[in-house]
Scaffold this motif. Structure first.
Motif, PDB file in Angstrom:
ATOM      1  N   ALA A  33       0.833  -1.199   0.000  1.00  0.00           N
ATOM      2  CA  ALA A  33       0.000   0.000   0.000  1.00  0.00           C
ATOM      3  C   ALA A  33       0.869   1.250   0.000  1.00  0.00           C
ATOM      4  N   ALA A  34       0.379   2.301  -0.645  1.00  0.00           N
ATOM      5  CA  ALA A  34       1.031   3.608  -0.604  1.00  0.00           C
ATOM      6  C   ALA A  34       0.541   4.313   0.662  1.00  0.00           C
ATOM      7  N   VAL A  35       1.445   4.550   1.613  1.00  0.00           N
ATOM      8  CA  VAL A  35       1.103   5.169   2.888  1.00  0.00           C
ATOM      9  C   VAL A  35       1.657   6.583   2.913  1.00  0.00           C
ATOM     10  N   VAL A  36       0.787   7.559   3.220  1.00  0.00           N
ATOM     11  CA  VAL A  36       1.195   8.968   3.265  1.00  0.00           C
ATOM     12  C   VAL A  36       0.656   9.629   4.530  1.00  0.00           C
ATOM     13  N   THR A  37       1.282  10.735   4.888  1.00  0.00           N
ATOM     14  CA  THR A  37       0.797  11.545   5.998  1.00  0.00           C
ATOM     15  C   THR A  37      -0.183  12.573   5.455  1.00  0.00           C
ATOM     16  N   SER A  38      -1.372  12.620   6.064  1.00  0.00           N
ATOM     17  CA  SER A  38      -2.387  13.594   5.654  1.00  0.00           C
ATOM     18  C   SER A  38      -3.314  13.847   6.835  1.00  0.00           C
ATOM     19  N   SER A  39      -2.997  14.873   7.600  1.00  0.00           N
ATOM     20  CA  SER A  39      -3.826  15.179   8.771  1.00  0.00           C
ATOM     21  C   SER A  39      -5.225  15.642   8.364  1.00  0.00           C
ATOM     22  N   GLY A  40      -5.382  16.109   7.132  1.00  0.00           N
ATOM     23  CA  GLY A  40      -6.687  16.551   6.641  1.00  0.00           C
ATOM     24  C   GLY A  40      -7.331  15.571   5.690  1.00  0.00           C
ATOM     25  N   SER A  41      -6.979  14.315   5.789  1.00  0.00           N
ATOM     26  CA  SER A  41      -7.516  13.302   4.883  1.00  0.00           C
ATOM     27  C   SER A  41      -9.035  13.238   4.921  1.00  0.00           C
ATOM     28  N   GLY A  42      -9.632  13.125   3.741  1.00  0.00           N
ATOM     29  CA  GLY A  42     -11.069  12.925   3.635  1.00  0.00           C
ATOM     30  C   GLY A  42     -11.443  11.454   3.639  1.00  0.00           C
ATOM     31  N   LEU A  43     -10.459  10.572   3.822  1.00  0.00           N
ATOM     32  CA  LEU A  43     -10.739   9.142   3.846  1.00  0.00           C
ATOM     33  C   LEU A  43     -11.249   8.684   5.204  1.00  0.00           C
ATOM     34  N   CYS A  44     -11.037   9.510   6.237  1.00  0.00           N
ATOM     35  CA  CYS A  44     -11.335   9.082   7.597  1.00  0.00           C
ATOM     36  C   CYS A  44     -11.530  10.287   8.505  1.00  0.00           C
ATOM     37  N   PRO A  45     -12.050  10.051   9.713  1.00  0.00           N
ATOM     38  CA  PRO A  45     -12.168  11.153  10.675  1.00  0.00           C
ATOM     39  C   PRO A  45     -10.782  11.670  11.087  1.00  0.00           C
ATOM     40  N   PRO A  46     -10.685  12.908  11.543  1.00  0.00           N
ATOM     41  CA  PRO A  46      -9.397  13.452  11.992  1.00  0.00           C
ATOM     42  C   PRO A  46      -8.760  12.569  13.067  1.00  0.00           C
ATOM     43  N   GLY A  47      -7.456  12.343  12.923  1.00  0.00           N
ATOM     44  CA  GLY A  47      -6.717  11.527  13.882  1.00  0.00           C
ATOM     45  C   GLY A  47      -6.767  10.039  13.606  1.00  0.00           C
ATOM     46  N   TRP A  48      -7.529   9.617  12.619  1.00  0.00           N
ATOM     47  CA  TRP A  48      -7.664   8.201  12.285  1.00  0.00           C
ATOM     48  C   TRP A  48      -6.769   7.855  11.107  1.00  0.00           C
ATOM     49  N   VAL A  49      -6.690   6.572  10.813  1.00  0.00           N
ATOM     50  CA  VAL A  49      -6.022   6.055   9.621  1.00  0.00           C
ATOM     51  C   VAL A  49      -7.105   5.771   8.596  1.00  0.00           C
ATOM     52  N   GLY A  50      -6.907   6.230   7.358  1.00  0.00           N
ATOM     53  CA  GLY A  50      -7.866   5.981   6.289  1.00  0.00           C
ATOM     54  C   GLY A  50      -7.282   5.020   5.271  1.00  0.00           C
ATOM     55  N   ILE A  51      -8.065   4.043   4.849  1.00  0.00           N
ATOM     56  CA  ILE A  51      -7.613   3.031   3.883  1.00  0.00           C
ATOM     57  C   ILE A  51      -8.642   2.893   2.776  1.00  0.00           C
ATOM     58  N   VAL A  52      -8.189   2.948   1.527  1.00  0.00           N
ATOM     59  CA  VAL A  52      -9.050   2.652   0.383  1.00  0.00           C
ATOM     60  C   VAL A  52      -8.317   1.626  -0.469  1.00  0.00           C
ATOM     61  N   ALA A  53      -8.976   0.485  -0.716  1.00  0.00           N
ATOM     62  CA  ALA A  53      -8.415  -0.564  -1.555  1.00  0.00           C
ATOM     63  C   ALA A  53      -9.291  -0.734  -2.786  1.00  0.00           C
ATOM     64  N   LEU A  54      -8.656  -0.688  -3.959  1.00  0.00           N
ATOM     65  CA  LEU A  54      -9.355  -0.839  -5.236  1.00  0.00           C
ATOM     66  C   LEU A  54      -8.491  -1.649  -6.187  1.00  0.00           C
ATOM     67  N   GLY A  55      -9.037  -2.698  -6.743  1.00  0.00           N
ATOM     68  CA  GLY A  55      -8.322  -3.453  -7.760  1.00  0.00           C
ATOM     69  C   GLY A  55      -6.965  -3.964  -7.322  1.00  0.00           C
ATOM     70  N   ARG A  56      -6.889  -4.600  -6.147  1.00  0.00           N
ATOM     71  CA  ARG A  56      -5.646  -5.176  -5.607  1.00  0.00           C
ATOM     72  C   ARG A  56      -4.568  -4.123  -5.355  1.00  0.00           C
ATOM     73  N   SER A  57      -4.980  -2.910  -5.065  1.00  0.00           N
ATOM     74  CA  SER A  57      -4.074  -1.801  -4.792  1.00  0.00           C
ATOM     75  C   SER A  57      -4.714  -0.946  -3.694  1.00  0.00           C
ATOM     76  N   ALA A  58      -3.876  -0.302  -2.858  1.00  0.00           N
ATOM     77  CA  ALA A  58      -4.445   0.474  -1.752  1.00  0.00           C
ATOM     78  C   ALA A  58      -3.637   1.731  -1.469  1.00  0.00           C
ATOM     79  N   ILE A  59      -4.369   2.766  -1.004  1.00  0.00           N
ATOM     80  CA  ILE A  59      -3.728   3.953  -0.454  1.00  0.00           C
ATOM     81  C   ILE A  59      -4.150   4.055   1.008  1.00  0.00           C
ATOM     82  N   VAL A  60      -3.252   4.600   1.825  1.00  0.00           N
ATOM     83  CA  VAL A  60      -3.479   4.713   3.257  1.00  0.00           C
ATOM     84  C   VAL A  60      -3.047   6.100   3.695  1.00  0.00           C
ATOM     85  N   THR A  61      -3.896   6.782   4.474  1.00  0.00           N
ATOM     86  CA  THR A  61      -3.508   8.075   5.038  1.00  0.00           C
ATOM     87  C   THR A  61      -3.340   7.920   6.538  1.00  0.00           C
ATOM     88  N   ALA A  62      -2.302   8.586   7.057  1.00  0.00           N
ATOM     89  CA  ALA A  62      -2.005   8.566   8.487  1.00  0.00           C
ATOM     90  C   ALA A  62      -2.045   9.995   9.012  1.00  0.00           C
TER      91      ALA A  62
END
Length: 130
Positions: A33-62
Protein backbone atom coordinates in the motif's frame (compact mmCIF):
# COMPACT_ATOMS: atom_id res chain seq x y z
CA UNK A 1 -8.41 1.00 -26.50
CA UNK A 2 -9.17 1.10 -22.76
CA UNK A 3 -11.87 -1.22 -21.44
CA UNK A 4 -14.79 0.55 -19.73
CA UNK A 5 -13.92 -1.13 -16.40
CA UNK A 6 -10.34 0.18 -16.64
CA UNK A 7 -11.60 3.70 -17.34
CA UNK A 8 -14.00 3.58 -14.37
CA UNK A 9 -11.26 2.22 -12.08
CA UNK A 10 -8.90 4.99 -13.18
CA UNK A 11 -11.55 7.70 -12.54
CA UNK A 12 -12.44 6.26 -9.14
CA UNK A 13 -8.79 6.00 -8.11
CA UNK A 14 -8.23 9.64 -9.14
CA UNK A 15 -11.19 10.68 -7.00
CA UNK A 16 -9.92 8.85 -3.90
CA UNK A 17 -6.39 10.17 -4.43
CA UNK A 18 -7.82 13.70 -4.40
CA UNK A 19 -9.97 13.02 -1.33
CA UNK A 20 -6.86 11.75 0.52
CA UNK A 21 -5.60 15.32 0.84
CA UNK A 22 -2.06 14.26 -0.04
CA UNK A 23 0.12 13.63 -3.07
CA UNK A 24 -0.51 9.89 -3.36
CA UNK A 25 -1.25 7.47 -6.19
CA UNK A 26 -2.43 3.90 -6.10
CA UNK A 27 0.58 1.60 -6.58
CA UNK A 28 0.57 -1.21 -9.14
CA UNK A 29 -1.67 -4.15 -8.17
CA UNK A 30 0.06 -6.52 -5.79
CA UNK A 31 2.45 -3.86 -4.46
CA UNK A 32 2.49 -2.75 -0.83
CA UNK A 33 0.00 0.00 0.00
CA UNK A 34 1.03 3.61 -0.60
CA UNK A 35 1.10 5.17 2.89
CA UNK A 36 1.20 8.97 3.26
CA UNK A 37 0.80 11.55 6.00
CA UNK A 38 -2.39 13.59 5.65
CA UNK A 39 -3.83 15.18 8.77
CA UNK A 40 -6.69 16.55 6.64
CA UNK A 41 -7.52 13.30 4.88
CA UNK A 42 -11.07 12.93 3.64
CA UNK A 43 -10.74 9.14 3.85
CA UNK A 44 -11.34 9.08 7.60
CA UNK A 45 -12.17 11.15 10.68
CA UNK A 46 -9.40 13.45 11.99
CA UNK A 47 -6.72 11.53 13.88
CA UNK A 48 -7.66 8.20 12.29
CA UNK A 49 -6.02 6.06 9.62
CA UNK A 50 -7.87 5.98 6.29
CA UNK A 51 -7.61 3.03 3.88
CA UNK A 52 -9.05 2.65 0.38
CA UNK A 53 -8.41 -0.56 -1.55
CA UNK A 54 -9.35 -0.84 -5.24
CA UNK A 55 -8.32 -3.45 -7.76
CA UNK A 56 -5.65 -5.18 -5.61
CA UNK A 57 -4.07 -1.80 -4.79
CA UNK A 58 -4.44 0.47 -1.75
CA UNK A 59 -3.73 3.95 -0.45
CA UNK A 60 -3.48 4.71 3.26
CA UNK A 61 -3.51 8.08 5.04
CA UNK A 62 -2.01 8.57 8.49
CA UNK A 63 -2.51 11.54 10.81
CA UNK A 64 1.25 12.06 11.35
CA UNK A 65 4.67 10.85 10.19
CA UNK A 66 5.26 8.50 13.12
CA UNK A 67 1.99 6.66 12.44
CA UNK A 68 2.76 6.60 8.70
CA UNK A 69 6.15 4.99 9.38
CA UNK A 70 4.52 2.33 11.61
CA UNK A 71 1.86 1.62 8.97
CA UNK A 72 4.41 1.26 6.16
CA UNK A 73 6.26 -1.36 8.16
CA UNK A 74 3.16 -3.20 9.37
CA UNK A 75 1.38 -3.21 6.01
CA UNK A 76 4.42 -4.16 3.91
CA UNK A 77 3.49 -7.85 4.01
CA UNK A 78 -0.30 -7.58 3.74
CA UNK A 79 -2.08 -7.66 0.36
CA UNK A 80 -4.26 -4.65 -0.44
CA UNK A 81 -7.55 -6.52 -0.05
CA UNK A 82 -6.54 -7.61 3.49
CA UNK A 83 -6.22 -3.98 4.60
CA UNK A 84 -9.99 -3.56 4.67
CA UNK A 85 -10.49 -6.57 6.96
CA UNK A 86 -10.08 -5.95 10.68
CA UNK A 87 -8.60 -9.42 11.40
CA UNK A 88 -5.49 -9.19 9.21
CA UNK A 89 -4.86 -5.58 10.26
CA UNK A 90 -5.20 -6.52 13.94
CA UNK A 91 -2.64 -9.28 13.36
CA UNK A 92 0.04 -6.66 12.61
CA UNK A 93 -1.18 -3.61 14.61
CA UNK A 94 -2.99 -2.86 17.86
CA UNK A 95 -6.34 -1.56 16.56
CA UNK A 96 -8.54 0.32 19.02
CA UNK A 97 -11.59 0.96 16.84
CA UNK A 98 -12.76 0.29 13.28
CA UNK A 99 -15.22 2.15 11.04
CA UNK A 100 -16.19 0.11 8.03
CA UNK A 101 -15.40 -1.41 5.73
CA UNK A 102 -17.73 0.16 3.24
CA UNK A 103 -18.35 -1.64 -0.03
CA UNK A 104 -18.93 0.75 -2.91
CA UNK A 105 -19.94 -0.03 -6.48
CA UNK A 106 -19.07 2.05 -9.53
CA UNK A 107 -20.54 1.86 -13.02
CA UNK A 108 -20.17 3.72 -16.29
CA UNK A 109 -22.87 6.22 -17.26
CA UNK A 110 -24.05 4.10 -20.19
CA UNK A 111 -24.32 0.94 -18.05
CA UNK A 112 -26.30 2.60 -15.23
CA UNK A 113 -29.95 1.60 -15.19
CA UNK A 114 -31.92 3.30 -12.42
CA UNK A 115 -34.68 1.30 -10.77
CA UNK A 116 -38.00 3.14 -10.59
CA UNK A 117 -38.89 3.91 -6.97
CA UNK A 118 -42.34 5.11 -5.99
CA UNK A 119 -41.86 5.07 -2.20
CA UNK A 120 -41.13 7.91 0.15
CA UNK A 121 -37.92 8.77 1.89
CA UNK A 122 -37.51 7.61 5.47
CA UNK A 123 -36.19 10.37 7.71
CA UNK A 124 -34.27 9.38 10.81
CA UNK A 125 -34.13 11.56 13.90
CA UNK A 126 -30.73 13.00 14.80
CA UNK A 127 -31.58 12.42 18.45
CA UNK A 128 -30.41 9.27 20.14
CA UNK A 129 -32.90 7.36 22.29
CA UNK A 130 -32.30 7.82 26.01
Amino acid sequence: MTAPDDAVLRRVRNLWETVSGAAVTFPPPGSPAAVVTSSGSGLCPPGWVGIVALGRSAIVTAPDTAVARTLRQAFSTLPADALTCAGPVRSVLPVAEVLGPATLAYVTDDAFRPVPYEGGVERLSAEHPA
